[in-house]
Enzyme design. Structure first.
Site, PDB file in Angstrom:
ATOM      1  N   SER B  11       0.813  -1.217   0.000  1.00 40.25           N
ATOM      2  CA  SER B  11       0.000   0.000   0.000  1.00 40.25           C
ATOM      3  C   SER B  11       0.852   1.276   0.000  1.00 40.25           C
ATOM      4  O   SER B  11       0.657   2.164  -0.826  1.00 40.25           O
ATOM      5  CB  SER B  11      -0.918  -0.021   1.229  1.00 40.25           C
ATOM      6  OG  SER B  11      -1.668   1.155   1.277  1.00 40.25           O
ATOM      7  N   GLY B 111       3.598   2.707  11.423  1.00 41.67           N
ATOM      8  CA  GLY B 111       3.142   1.593  12.237  1.00 41.67           C
ATOM      9  C   GLY B 111       4.146   1.222  13.316  1.00 41.67           C
ATOM     10  O   GLY B 111       3.822   0.558  14.293  1.00 41.67           O
ATOM     11  N   CYS B 141      -0.316   8.429   8.846  1.00 40.24           N
ATOM     12  CA  CYS B 141      -1.159   9.358   8.081  1.00 40.24           C
ATOM     13  C   CYS B 141      -1.863  10.354   9.004  1.00 40.24           C
ATOM     14  O   CYS B 141      -1.907  11.553   8.700  1.00 40.24           O
ATOM     15  CB  CYS B 141      -2.182   8.584   7.254  1.00 40.24           C
ATOM     16  SG  CYS B 141      -3.144   7.394   8.198  1.00 40.24           S
ATOM     17  N   HIS B 223      -9.891   9.169   6.783  1.00 42.68           N
ATOM     18  CA  HIS B 223     -10.085   9.510   8.191  1.00 42.68           C
ATOM     19  C   HIS B 223     -10.655  10.927   8.271  1.00 42.68           C
ATOM     20  O   HIS B 223     -10.524  11.719   7.344  1.00 42.68           O
ATOM     21  CB  HIS B 223      -8.751   9.543   8.956  1.00 42.68           C
ATOM     22  CG  HIS B 223      -7.989   8.273   8.963  1.00 42.68           C
ATOM     23  ND1 HIS B 223      -8.461   7.106   9.521  1.00 42.68           N
ATOM     24  CD2 HIS B 223      -6.731   7.979   8.529  1.00 42.68           C
ATOM     25  CE1 HIS B 223      -7.541   6.168   9.423  1.00 42.68           C
ATOM     26  NE2 HIS B 223      -6.483   6.661   8.819  1.00 42.68           N
TER      27      HIS B 223
END
Lengths: 340, 340
Positions: B11, B111, B141, B223
């Site tokens: 991704s 992450g 993000c 989001h």
């Protein structure tokens, strides 16, 4: 035994009717519907006397073979009070065009504006203000939930500023017309949202002390609120204790598997609640925190049902049936089998 | 012309590769995959040299008839820097087990934890701190989006306290395993969430001045953040001006029909962006407000792509290719065709 007419046996109306039917000091003298749908048939099956909300449409019920007693005109003057369950804006029109004409007291719901009634009702905050009044607005599910939690907080400290982000369910479970399916909508896109002023209509002392913003998300089960409440000083234990003591708020634990709104509803289904309604506000115990005298917590609101017990208390207040709001709350809770 | 190896063409990795390929001062010397899926085949079609991320699995690519140049061991020492696109926690392991062993610089993604790298990168805030460093974490993000907006605010006033509620997309559009379909999840159920400390890893002066809570909702597109930022004093016009001047933030207007995250993505599709990526943060212009020196606004974050230009700037900083962060930002933006 007072007589209640439910005008609009829909999402709120059918629940109010069932809740009134469980009380020992009031009864449902009739319910109305605008159209002969499955809810109308169900009302009759449940033993409620059904009346056409719009007199000209009575024949539709007859054509659909749904037993109908008459029109709202035939029953309204027998009512001590009407609980209006009409859609947004219709409630206001009903006050002007129907209830005042027949000189009957009425409760309108939270879709109407504060200015369209004498006052705004919450069992904890404004029971006494609404005592004996004729036309009262029962605030929305979100405002009702906020009023309960802010009551708990206000009972132990002074609120300097409450900030709330409301994450709203997009549609009720039975609604197949409303979206979004896959988007987040700022609604309203302006900040603050109307929810702050709506809380102030119940709690005037919070004027200028509550700011809200609201978002709509693709879910049907419950609303969720993230609260941040600045206070003059408080401990986490005091907050936990205050929540424990406040009616119609329960604590749920993610650690026990209640980790989402879906699990709260599963819990309510397991409780055996009619329609899986959770009239109580659910606060996640793990979310409660106090940092620098500011309280943080997250709560979930069952939009279809949290206002139902408030409607019962509002009837008692407006008809001067019980002077003490806490006694009315406890009586309602017992009759409905609420957890607290 | 420096050589970049993208370890993990998923991704983030595939987007970083395409972004590196558009720059005139760096090139992709190879990309790796753990398995021979459609993304691996697409990488080869696009002209990237493909290497097996796990040497023992190279034969899988051969068996799937996907041209493979070798394993990561064959290419890593030719790289000036690796951009790690591995899943959460694997990035940290790769630093210890692969990059340090081969003495190659590496960027790991958001992450991973702050402590697992020398510093945390954002183009506006920590470019200089990361200059010439070997192992840097590019924050998530959400953190990247908050850092940009807080940079705009910090440029015109002092931040006393920032409160943010993050409403997170449940899964990326291509993810068919992750829920919820119909629920709101407090995640984490505790307040504050980790997002505040993550912002502090980039902006140390906000330590103790940012509180975040987070919720997951059933959507895949973007989001959303509701920000409430107390300041020492500011006007709405100054906020609008500061946002205008800050790179990689755009204003969108509900009044022009961009009334949800779905419409923002439609806008990005209409722009012709590759994969409909919107690397810029989108702030709803109507949501911007200032009350009692507190700034309110709502913004949307394209979770798959907002960190991509930051990865490019981070490469320049770590390889000491450009001393001035603004010059790097402008160069990256030009190459990627960003709006600003």
């Amino acid at each position: 035994m007072v007589g209640v007419l439910v005008n609009g046996y829909g999402s709120i109306g059918k629940r109010v009717a069932d809740a009134v039917a469980k009380q020992d000091d009031m009864k449902v003298i009739g319910v109305t519907k605008t159209k002969p749908d499955f809810e109308a048939r169900m009302a009759v099956t449940k033993g409620y006397k059904l009346f056409a909300a719009i007199p000209e449409k009575k024949h539709l019920f007859e054509e659909a073979n749904i037993p109908i007693e008459g029109t709202i005109e035939d029953i309204i003057e027998d009512a001590d009070i009407v609980v209006d369950g009409a859609p947004k804006k219709i409630g206001k029109a009903n006050v002007e065009n129907v209830y005042k004409k027949h000189n009957v007291k009425a409760i309108i719901q939270g879709g109407e504006k504060a200015k369209d009634a004498e006052d705004s009702f919450n069992s904890l905050w404004s029971y006494n203000r609404c005592y004996g009044k004729d036309y009262i607005r029962l605030v929305s599910c979100n405002t009702t939930g906020l009023c309960r939690t802010l009551y708990a907080i206000d009972s132990i400290t002074d609120i300097l500023k409450a900030r709330v982000v409301l994450v709203r369910r997009a549609a009720d479970p039975n609604d197949i017309k409303t979206g979004p399916i896959n988007a987040i909508i700022p609604d309203p896109v302006t900040v603050p949202s109307h929810h702050g002023p709506d809380v102030v209509s119940v709690i005037p002392k919070l004027d200028g002390k509550i700011m809200t913003s609201a978002i709509i998300v693709p879910t049907t089960l419950m609303h969720m609120h993230s609260l941040m409440v600045e206070t003059t000083g408080v401990t986490k234990d005091a907050v936990l204790d205050a929540i424990e003591k406040t009616p119609r708020i329960i604590k749920v634990k993610a650690s026990e598997g209640i980790d989402s709104t879906a699990k709260i509803i599963e819990y309510s289904r397991d409780l055996g609640r009619l329609r899986y309604d959770l009239n109580e506000i659910a606060i996640w115990e793990e979310s409660i925190n106090v940092v620098d005298n500011e309280i943080y917590l997250m709560q979930a609101i069952h939009q279809e049902s949290d206002v139902i017990p408030e409607n019962i208390d509002c009837i008692r207040a407006m008809l001067e049936m019980e002077e003490d709001n806490i006694k009315s709350i406890e009586k309602t809770n017992r009759a409905l089998g609420l957890l607290k």
